[in-house]
Structure formats: structure tokens, C-alpha cells
Design a protein around this motif. Structure first.
Motif, mmCIF file in Angstrom:
data_model
loop_
_atom_site.group_PDB
_atom_site.id
_atom_site.type_symbol
_atom_site.label_atom_id
_atom_site.label_comp_id
_atom_site.label_asym_id
_atom_site.label_seq_id
_atom_site.Cartn_x
_atom_site.Cartn_y
_atom_site.Cartn_z
ATOM 1 N N ASP A 1 0.844 -1.202 0.000
ATOM 2 C CA ASP A 1 0.000 0.000 0.000
ATOM 3 C C ASP A 1 0.879 1.251 0.000
ATOM 4 O O ASP A 1 2.107 1.150 0.108
ATOM 5 C CB ASP A 1 -0.983 0.004 1.190
ATOM 6 C CG ASP A 1 -0.260 -0.059 2.529
ATOM 7 O OD1 ASP A 1 0.926 0.346 2.589
ATOM 8 O OD2 ASP A 1 -0.879 -0.507 3.514
ATOM 9 N N ALA A 2 0.248 2.411 -0.113
ATOM 10 C CA ALA A 2 1.002 3.655 -0.296
ATOM 11 C C ALA A 2 1.935 3.923 0.884
ATOM 12 O O ALA A 2 3.063 4.378 0.702
ATOM 13 C CB ALA A 2 0.041 4.826 -0.489
ATOM 14 N N GLU A 3 1.470 3.595 2.102
ATOM 15 C CA GLU A 3 2.293 3.881 3.262
ATOM 16 C C GLU A 3 3.571 3.045 3.249
ATOM 17 O O GLU A 3 4.670 3.541 3.496
ATOM 18 C CB GLU A 3 1.494 3.634 4.542
ATOM 19 C CG GLU A 3 2.240 4.165 5.726
ATOM 20 C CD GLU A 3 1.426 4.200 7.003
ATOM 21 O OE1 GLU A 3 0.201 3.915 6.942
ATOM 22 O OE2 GLU A 3 2.029 4.514 8.037
ATOM 23 N N ALA A 4 3.405 1.760 2.894
ATOM 24 C CA ALA A 4 4.563 0.869 2.854
ATOM 25 C C ALA A 4 5.524 1.303 1.748
ATOM 26 O O ALA A 4 6.746 1.262 1.918
ATOM 27 C CB ALA A 4 4.090 -0.567 2.628
ATOM 28 N N VAL A 5 4.963 1.723 0.611
ATOM 29 C CA VAL A 5 5.814 2.169 -0.497
ATOM 30 C C VAL A 5 6.585 3.421 -0.075
ATOM 31 O O VAL A 5 7.774 3.550 -0.324
ATOM 32 C CB VAL A 5 4.978 2.448 -1.770
ATOM 33 C CG1 VAL A 5 5.840 3.122 -2.837
ATOM 34 C CG2 VAL A 5 4.391 1.152 -2.301
ATOM 35 N N TYR A 6 5.904 4.330 0.612
ATOM 36 C CA TYR A 6 6.557 5.548 1.067
ATOM 37 C C TYR A 6 7.720 5.205 1.997
ATOM 38 O O TYR A 6 8.821 5.715 1.859
ATOM 39 C CB TYR A 6 5.548 6.459 1.779
ATOM 40 C CG TYR A 6 6.199 7.634 2.463
ATOM 41 C CD1 TYR A 6 6.857 8.606 1.711
ATOM 42 C CD2 TYR A 6 6.167 7.769 3.847
ATOM 43 C CE1 TYR A 6 7.476 9.678 2.331
ATOM 44 C CE2 TYR A 6 6.776 8.833 4.472
ATOM 45 C CZ TYR A 6 7.435 9.793 3.719
ATOM 46 O OH TYR A 6 8.051 10.841 4.330
ATOM 47 N N ARG A 7 7.460 4.279 2.908
ATOM 48 C CA ARG A 7 8.515 3.891 3.854
ATOM 49 C C ARG A 7 9.692 3.267 3.108
ATOM 50 O O ARG A 7 10.845 3.568 3.386
ATOM 51 C CB ARG A 7 7.967 2.924 4.921
ATOM 52 C CG ARG A 7 7.664 3.635 6.240
ATOM 53 C CD ARG A 7 7.299 2.672 7.354
ATOM 54 N NE ARG A 7 5.895 2.258 7.259
ATOM 55 C CZ ARG A 7 5.479 1.019 6.982
ATOM 56 N NH1 ARG A 7 6.359 0.065 6.765
ATOM 57 N NH2 ARG A 7 4.204 0.744 6.925
ATOM 58 N N GLU A 8 9.366 2.407 2.128
ATOM 59 C CA GLU A 8 10.434 1.787 1.349
ATOM 60 C C GLU A 8 11.221 2.840 0.568
ATOM 61 O O GLU A 8 12.437 2.775 0.452
ATOM 62 C CB GLU A 8 9.854 0.762 0.371
ATOM 63 C CG GLU A 8 10.319 -0.646 0.689
ATOM 64 C CD GLU A 8 9.792 -1.678 -0.288
ATOM 65 O OE1 GLU A 8 9.244 -2.672 0.192
ATOM 66 O OE2 GLU A 8 9.912 -1.483 -1.522
ATOM 67 N N THR A 9 10.509 3.835 0.026
ATOM 68 C CA THR A 9 11.146 4.881 -0.774
ATOM 69 C C THR A 9 12.136 5.674 0.077
ATOM 70 O O THR A 9 13.199 6.054 -0.380
ATOM 71 C CB THR A 9 10.090 5.826 -1.362
ATOM 72 O OG1 THR A 9 9.130 5.035 -2.044
ATOM 73 C CG2 THR A 9 10.697 6.803 -2.338
#
Lengths: 303, 609
Positions: free
Chosen positions: A264-272
């Protein structure tokens, strides 16, 4: 230690982008927004809706369709246009299509004909004088040098040594015969800012950005998704299911995915925020002409 | 504390700007692995002979790598625990000064590099002057290459005192001086062990902690970008350039100074009670006023609305700035024609001394008086930044030719009030029983303007009309004898003729003028001075071949022989009028006949008597 995006900073970027869009709407004769269906385009569209609220977006959107985009992208594009009542133009270079150009076999020629040429044809056909693009300066070194309002001559080419000085927020939109502008309202955003904003504003993006089990092959160090049966397997390649997502989207045979659990967007943001590679590593088309491939393509009229 | 900072690096070429930023990013682990790999690979193939060449991270154009210099601004984005940063790395070459100015215009702080070995240079001072003009209030003087100067405290203190002298007259600015080595990394992100005598912060520490003060601008100001229409309402859209605004606030609208009440505020597409500096807003007023792009909303402050101003200018175009030229001026969301009234002085980039100059070349700094062709809403740059900065656009090339900041409105325009007399223009015209106007003949040399005007005047005189014929050569022998034939003098020639014609029109007289007046812009100026209703443009369209065949004064053969440069039709263009009131070709009959025809047409079109 790449850090995080801050709240105040995001709002500042948002105001800047809205200001730029309003300037273009007020000062240019026939603007268009290039819509690539990717996350940057989704953010750009969201900002356009805000900029002119409660009026509808006062210019059309245009997608240059190479016919090799991921299926999910095309579906997403049509649904978003329908739900938002947008004026969407889809343009394909029919000549290139007729000649059956293939993204893998024809490589640079394919990109030139189906993307660069197609874009020039479409801009000429409709006579657009300004085109918004989602380009960001953090993407690549030659992009980092481009103005927010960037002039193109009648042949749509860019002259990096002759850029107009861009002072304060005073954008020069004056055009000579045949000239047009490329406008990049997201110039100062980074990949992290984009995800932070998608998260903050709850913006819908193509699900390909989120990790899921997908059929892929390994090719030249890239994870390539087998999106339809036009994809020809090379000797030794084997289709396997892998949990992957994409950092950028384009023609599926030219777009490398990354293995990830971020769904999800939150996980992608954290990964980014913790990413070790720049997002351009997954673009197969960047590698082919050496260090200055992007500048070269931009001079020729690529966005 | 603000969670972001926009800054720039500047200074002379080879002082190590790109290397410094490259090192900052590298040290602070702000690079992606693929960028770091590319850096190692490229360093090996470049002149750095295997040592890491940090500047390769920033010089992104192929021409830059080829020449080993920075041509254009490169933007880099990074963030630490404390702040997000946007850094602009700028070219040090004088040739590319305008690109450095671009970065200065958008930065809150400048890191100005000085080579410890070579000391403060002309380019260092030039950059400092441009940064000041662009409004930067915070400076870090990074005394670089301390490694090459043996990490010597004496060297550093010497440069420090030179800088102190240089900045002594700078008011309201904050200055920090840091000794460092961009190449070796001393005091970039890590405290240097080689300079124990320095107790101040490292560059990164300073950038993370420096206070960016809230703006000291007075009141609320918002230039209107565009007008949104919905539900029968008008939404005034723009970014707030200073102050705050709330629902129910009373505001003043410029120009005109009408008052209105704020009925609704919308910030970034969402309804709100208030908005502050920097936000993108849509404002609705309770009164339905006719407001469009270029208007300015204000509260608790006063803006200027006049047509003359004095400004500081940085010139950026290949073609030099000269008095008398006309450009487009863009200030906030207004765009007007402006003439360069006077170059008061040039500014020497080294000493800051005022220079007497006729022209200002590329990268030159000057102080000028500007005359706008219509009223402009503005303020001094010190008081309201957004209302006091502008760009000048070359109307032909479309290039951004210069940029400037307003020092003040010129009192002259405000204090000179037109004296109203009891005997009016109308009264004088009535006494002469005619409608005064100016018949402006334009066309190539030898096209028959003077002959035609002379014939027409005879017809008019025979009918009892009071006329005056102003002819090119005659005027140049008298009131305009001080003018030559360069661009500025040609423009001034036409301006004076137009002013004289206007005075005569005011006296009730019908004026005929016979001047080549080859430029559309000059004819437009004449029309503006004389007044559109009193101005008739008569285009004598005799073709060039015919004019050249006649060559009454022998000028064409001289021009063809190269003896007269800038001769209209040969070395200099004639811009054909787009919408002349009358077009007349003298090859179609003799002068008396043509004049009779012309008089008939004019009588039909205008109420001459």
C-alpha cells in the motif's frame, strides 16, 4: 539517511505547482496536460483539480499510447477519465503501429517513433502551445538542469545552452511562430515527496505500484512482467511468479519491477525513504546511449 | 523552525562549488547506490585519474563535461533528520552569470565559495552583488581549499577581514564564515581535525540550524492570477505574496483603490477561514467588482500605482540595453510595455562604483529609470518583494532580456499634474471650426509622402482649414538636430514629433506628418501620445523598386553603395502597417489626383470640419 518529506515542505510544493498551473491557464493560448497514467501524472491531475476548483480542469489531458502499456494502466486511465469527466485525448502513432515496431526488438527506434515522434505529431495535430509534463528534477541529471517553463522550437527540440533565465516566480510565456512550452509543475518534487503527497491526499494510483504476485521473467538483470502474449521469451527465460511492484511505469517489456512486500502507499513511502537505488535504474530505455541518453532524447523532443 | 531550506552555491569558476555539493551529498549518504556506482565509474574515465570527482554528480549536460565547467544551474534535493533542502549549484563563469542569477532569485541563503589560495576575486564580488539585488539575506562564506593553504589560520583570518570590509555596508544580513576543504571533506559534514583553531559549525550543521526569519513585509498582498467563475460568482485566484487574510476582512483593490469585503477563502481547493503567505488561494468578495488578471488585492498596506519608477537591473541579453528601447515588463501578474527612459549609471561589479554608461551589456548591473506605457501597480522591492521585482522581455526574440528590482516610484510622475486651462482644446477647435487631428503618413523614403502631404495640405488650406505640415528633414534640421539615426535616436525623433503634433492638435490645428516611421512600435507610441481618436495612419505603399527607381535624393544609390548604413528598405526593415486607416499607392496617378482622392476618403472617414 535519505530522510523524510516534511509537512510544511509539501504544502509549499503544492502551492508552487498550483501557481504554475494557473499561470499557464491564464497566459497560454492552448494548453494540454500530458497524462502518462503514472504516479506523477496522478499527482499532477490531483493538483489541477485543486487549482481550478470548483471549475472543471480548463484544459484537456493527452496520453501518448504506444499500445505496449500495461493492461492495468489503460484500464485505470479510462476509468479515471470517465469518473472525473475529463477531456482525454489518446494518441497513437498509426504509422509506427502499421510498421509493427516492437519495444524489445526495435529498441531505440521504437522509443523514437512511438513516443518522441508520436508526441510531436499529436502536439502539431491539435496545435497545443503549452504542454504540462510530470518530469522532476531529481529523476536524472539533465532534468535537474531544466527550467520549469522550457521552450521548444517549431521542431519541438530543446536547446539546453539557450534556456531562458527563470527569475523568481515570473514565468516568461511569450512564444514565436511555431514555438511551444513544456511546463513541469513538479520540477522541485522528489520521489519521496510524491509518495508522501499521495499518502497525505489519498490519491488513487495504478495498482502496479503496489507489491503483488505477478508473472515475471528475469532479463538483463531486470524483472520484466509478462503482461500479455505479445511478449516473446528469449532462450533460457522462464516465467515465474514473484511478489513485485514497479517504481515507474511505461511500456511493460521495458519496465523493470522490484521485489517488494510494500502493498500500500504507506509501505511504499517507507520503502522509498530507505531506497538504495534511484528510480531510473528500473527504466530499461535509459541505459542505451550512455551517460547523456536522457539529454539527447530531450533535445530531440522527448518529454 | 522551518523544516526546509532553499539555498545555492556560488562564487568564481574553479572555486569548487560542484565539488562541495557533491561531497555534501556523498558524505551525508544522500546518494543512491547506482549514482554512487556511476560516480566511481565516471571518475575513472575522467581527468580525476581515479580520485572521486564529486563535481560529476552535478554537471549534467554533455557540454559541461566536455568543457569541464558548469553552464547551467543544477538542482539537488536532500533531507536530513532536521530539514529538507533544495540546493542550486550555479556556474562560476562570467559568461553564464544569468544562470547564477536564476538560482539567486529562488534561494533563501547563498553559500559563496572563496578559494583560500586565490582569495576574493571580481567574480566573488559580482555574485555577492547579484545575490543582494535578488534579495538574499543570509550568506555563508565558505573559504574553500584550506588543504592547499596548509590549513593556515592566518590565511583564513586575512580573507575573513577582506570579506568584513566587503560586507560592511550590507544591512540586515546574516553572515557566517567557515574554513573548509570540499575535496578532503574538512568542515563539510565533519569537524576538521586539521583546523583546531576554528570553533564554529561545520557547513551542514549550520545549514541545518540557521534560522530563516519570517517575512517583514507589511500587510496582506495578493496579485490576481486569474478569475474563476462558478455559481454566478467570481473567484479571484492567486498565491498570497505577503501577510494573512480572513473571512470578513476589508481589502483594497488596485488599481482604482476600490474597497471590498472578503466573503469566502479557499486554500488549495478546500474552503478555509483564512490564508497566509505562500498559499494558493481563491477569494470571493461580497461586492461584484470587475476584477481581472493583473489586479492586486491588499490590506493594511499601501501600494503604488503610477507609470514611472527607478530600478536596479541585471541585463542578460546578447543585445545591449540602451535608452529609448521598449520591452515588455512582467511584474507579479501584470505585463505592460515599458521604455528605458534613462540609464542613470552602471555599477562596477568589482568596486561597486557608479559608472557613466550609454549602454549596459550582458551580465551588466545598472540603475535605470523606466517609463511604463500604462499605470503599473507596484512597490519597492524592500517593502514587498513580489510587487517590486520584474523581468523585461524582448518583444522580437521573446527572450527574458533582463531582470530588476524596484527602488522607488519616481515622484515626477506623481507630482506633475496636468494643468487644466479654462480655454480647452474643444474651445480652441471650435474657434477654428474644425476637428483637429493628426494625419500620420508612413512609407519608404521616396514613396511620395512629402509630396502627397503637401498636395493634401494645399487642398485643405483652400477649404479654409488650419493646418501644419511636419516633414522629416525639416524637423531634423531644427528641433531634432541633436538626433542621429541609431535605434534610440530614431525612436526619440518620432516621440518628439508626436508630442509636437499633439500640442498643435490641442491648439486646434490639423497636423500632417511625413516621416518614414518604419517601426510598428514607434507608430503605436505616436498613436498613444496623440490619442487614438485623433490619429489617422496613412500608409503610402509605393513599392521599394519604384522608390529606388525614383531615388529623388540619390539616397538609395548611396545606401546600395554601402555609404548609408541602416537605410530603411536596404539595411534596415520597414514594418508594413497592420491596420492603416488609408492605403495609397502613388504609382496609380499623379500627386494632385491622389491627394484629391485621399481628401475624399478622409472626409468620409473623419469629421474634419
Amino acid at each position: 539517511m535519505i530522510g523524510t518529506s516534511n509537512k510544511e515542505h509539501l504544502s509549499r510544493l503544492e502551492s508552487e505547482a498550483i501557481y504554475i498551473m494557473r499561470e499557464v491557464a491564464a497566459e497560454t493560448e492552448k494548453p494540454v496536460m500530458l497524462y502518462s497514467i503514472g504516479k506523477d501524472s496522478s499527482v499532477m491531475l490531483h493538483l489541477a483539480k485543486k487549482a481550478f476548483y470548483p471549475e472543471p480542469v480548463p484544459f484537456p489531458l493527452m496520453h501518448i499510447d504506444t499500445t505496449w502499456k500495461f493492461k492495468e494502466m489503460t484500464e485505470f486511465r479510462d476509468r479515471i477519465a470517465r469518473e472525473n469527466g475529463l477531456d482525454l485525448i489518446v494518441y497513437t502513432n498509426e504509422e509506427g503501429l502499421r510498421r509493427g515496431l516492437d519495444p524489445v526488438r526495435d529498441g531505440a527506434v521504437y522509443t523514437d517513433v512511438m513516443k518522441t515522434e508520436a508526441l510531436k505529431q499529436a502536439l502539431d495535430k491539435y496545435g497545443f502551445t503549452a504542454a504540462f509534463g510530470g518530469g522532476r528534477r531529481d529523476e536524472e541529471k539533465s532534468r535537474a538542469k531544466e527550467r520549469i517553463f522550457s521552450l521548444r522550437n517549431a521542431h519541438h527540440t530543446w536547446e539546453p545552452r539557450m534556456q531562458r533565465p527563470e527569475l523568481w516566480d515570473l514565468y516568461n510565456t511569450r512564444l514565436g511562430p511555431g514555438e511551444s512550452l513544456r511546463v513541469f509543475p513538479l520540477s522541485n518534487w522528489t520521489e519521496r515527496d510524491i509518495w508522501a503527497y499521495i499518502l497525505r491526499e489519498n490519491i488513487e494510483v495504478v495498482p502496479l505500484y503496489f507489491a503483488k504476485d505477478r508473472p515475471v521473467v528475469m532479463r538483463g538483470g531486470n524483472i520484466i512482467m509478462v503482461d500479455d502474449d505479445r511478449m516473446e521469451l528469449l532462450p533460457g527465460e522462464k516465467v515465474e511468479m514473484k511478489k513485485v511492484r514497479f517504481r515507474t511505469l511505461g511500456c511493460y517489456p521495458l519496465t523493470g519491477g522490484i521485489e517488494s512486500d510494500a502493498s500500500d502507499a504507506e509501505a511504499v513511502y517507507r520503502e522509498t525513504c530507505g531506497a538504495v537505488n534511484s528510480e531510473r535504474t528500473s527504466r530499461v530505455i535509459d541505459g542505451d546511449a550512455g551517460v547523456f541518453s536522457m539529454e539527447k532524447r530531450k533535445k530531440e523532443g522527448y518529454f | 523552525m522551518a523544516d526546509f531550506l532553499r539555498f545555492m552555491t556560488c562564487g568564481s569558476v574553479d572555486d569548487g562549488k560542484s565539488t562541495l555539493i557533491g561531497h555534501l551529498l556523498y558524505d551525508a549518504k544522500m546518494l543512491f547506490a547506482d549514482q554512487e556506482r556511476a560516480l566511481e565509474l565516471e571518475s575513472m574515465s575522467s581527468d580525476a585519474q581515479g580520485e572521486r570527482d564529486y563535481s560529476l554528480l552535478l554537471d549534467g549536460l554533455s557540454a559541461e563535461r566536455e568543457q569541464g565547467i558548469t553552464i547551467d544551474v543544477a538542482y539537488r534535493y536532500f533531507a536530513t533528520e532536521k530539514r529538507s533542502f533544495i540546493v542550486a549549484d550555479t556556474p562560476g563563469h562570467e559568461e553564464y552569470t544569468r544562470n547564477m542569477a536564476v538560482a539567486a532569485s529562488e534561494s533563501e541563503l547563498a553559500v559563496l565559495l572563496i578559494d583560500a589560495v586565490r582569495g576574493v576575486r571580481v567574480q566573488t564580488k559580482r555574485h555577492l552583488r547579484i545575490c543582494r539585488m535578488m534579495g538574499i539575506k543570509k550568506y555563508v562564506f565558505a573559504v574553500n581549499k584550506m588543504d592547499a593553504a596548509g590549513y593556515s589560520e592566518d590565511v583564513f583570518r586575512g580573507i575573513e577581514s577582506e570579506l568584513r570590509e566587503l560586507t560592511s555596508e550590507m544591512e540586515r544580513v546574516r553572515i557566517e564564515t567557515i574554513p573548509l576543504s570540499a575535496l578532503k571533506g574538512d568542515n563539510v559534514t565533519l569537524r576538521s581535525e586539521n583546523m583546531p583553531w576554528y570553533c564554529g559549525p561545520t557547513l551542514l550543521d549550520y545549514l541545518e540550524d540557521v534560522q530563516v526569519e519570517a517575512s517583514d513585509e507589511e500587510g496582506f498582498v495578493m496579485p490576481v492570477q486569474r478569475v474563476n467563475r462558478f455559481d454566478g460568482k467570481r473567484g479571484l485566484q492567486g498565491n498570497v505574496s505577503s501577510g494573512e487574510i480572513r473571512m470578513g476582512d476589508e481589502i483594497v483593490i488596485y488599481p482604482g483603490e476600490a474597497c471590498a469585503t472578503v466573503d469566502a477563502v479557499n486554500v488549495s481547493g478546500e474552503n478555509a477561514d483564512e490564508a497566509a503567505k505562500g498559499q494558493a488561494v481563491t477569494i470571493c468578495l461580497s461586492e461584484d467588482l470587475d476584477i481581472s488578471r493583473g489586479y492586486v488585492l491588499a490590506k493594511d498596506t499601501e501600494l503604488k500605482c503610477t507609470d514611472m519608477l527607478e530600478a536596479k537591473l541585471l541585463w542578460m541579453d546578447e543585445e545591449a540595453l540602451a535608452e529609448g528601447r521598449t520591452y515588455l515588463l512582467k511584474l507579479a501578474t501584470q505585463c505592460v510595455n515599458v521604455s528605458i527612459l534613462k540609464i542613470k549609471y552602471g555599477i562596477d561589479p568589482d568596486s561597486g562604483k557608479h559608472l557613466a554608461v550609454k549602454k549596459v551589456g550582458k551580465n551588466g548591473l545598472a540603475c535605470v529609470d523606466l517609463s511604463c506605457h500604462e499605470d503599473l501597480v507596484f512597490d519597492s522591492f524592500d517593502k514587498h518583494r513580489a510587487m517590486g521585482r520584474f523581468i523585461l522581455i524582448d518583444k522580437v526574440s521573446g527572450n527574458t532580456a533582463g531582470c530588476g528590482t524596484v527602488k522607488f516610484a519616481l515622484r515626477r510622475a506623481e507630482n506633475l499634474k496636468r494643468q487644466e486651462h479654462d480655454i480647452t482644446r474643444e474651445a480652441r477647435a471650435k474657434a477654428l471650426s474644425q476637428t483637429p487631428m493628426t494625419l500620420w503618413f508612413t512609407g519608404l523614403s521616396g514613396s511620395g509622402k512629402s509630396v502627397l502631404a503637401n498636395e493634401l495640405e494645399k487642398i485643405m488650406a483652400s477649404r479654409g482649414m488650419h493646418t501644419m505640415l511636419l516633414d522629416g528633414d525639416n524637423v531634423r534640421l531644427g528641433i531634432n538636430r541633436d538626433l542621429g539615426f541609431n535605434d534610440y535616436d530614431r525612436t526619440e525623433n518620432i516621440r518628439r514629433v508626436a508630442e509636437i503634433a499633439k500640442l498643435m492638435n490641442d491648439a486646434g490645428i490639423i497636423v500632417l506628418t511625413a516621416f518614414i516611421s518604419p517601426f510598428e512600435e514607434d507608430r503605436e507610441t505616436a498613436k498613444r501620445i496623440i490619442g487614438g481618436d485623433s490619429f489617422a495612419e496613412i500608409y503610402v505603399s509605393t513599392p521599394l523598386e519604384e522608390c529606388e527607381r525614383r531615388d529623388v535624393k540619390g539616397l538609395y544609390s548611396k545606401a546600395r553603395a554601402g555609404e548609408i548604413p541602416n537605410f530603411t528598405g536596404i539595411g534596415s526593415p520597414y514594418e508594413i502597417p497592420k491596420n492603416p486607416d488609408v492605403v495609397i499607392d502613388t504609382t496609380e496617378g499623379d500627386a494632385a489626383e491622389m491627394a484629391e482622392m485621399l481628401f475624399g476618403e478622409l472626409k468620409e472617414r473623419f469629421e474634419l470640419k
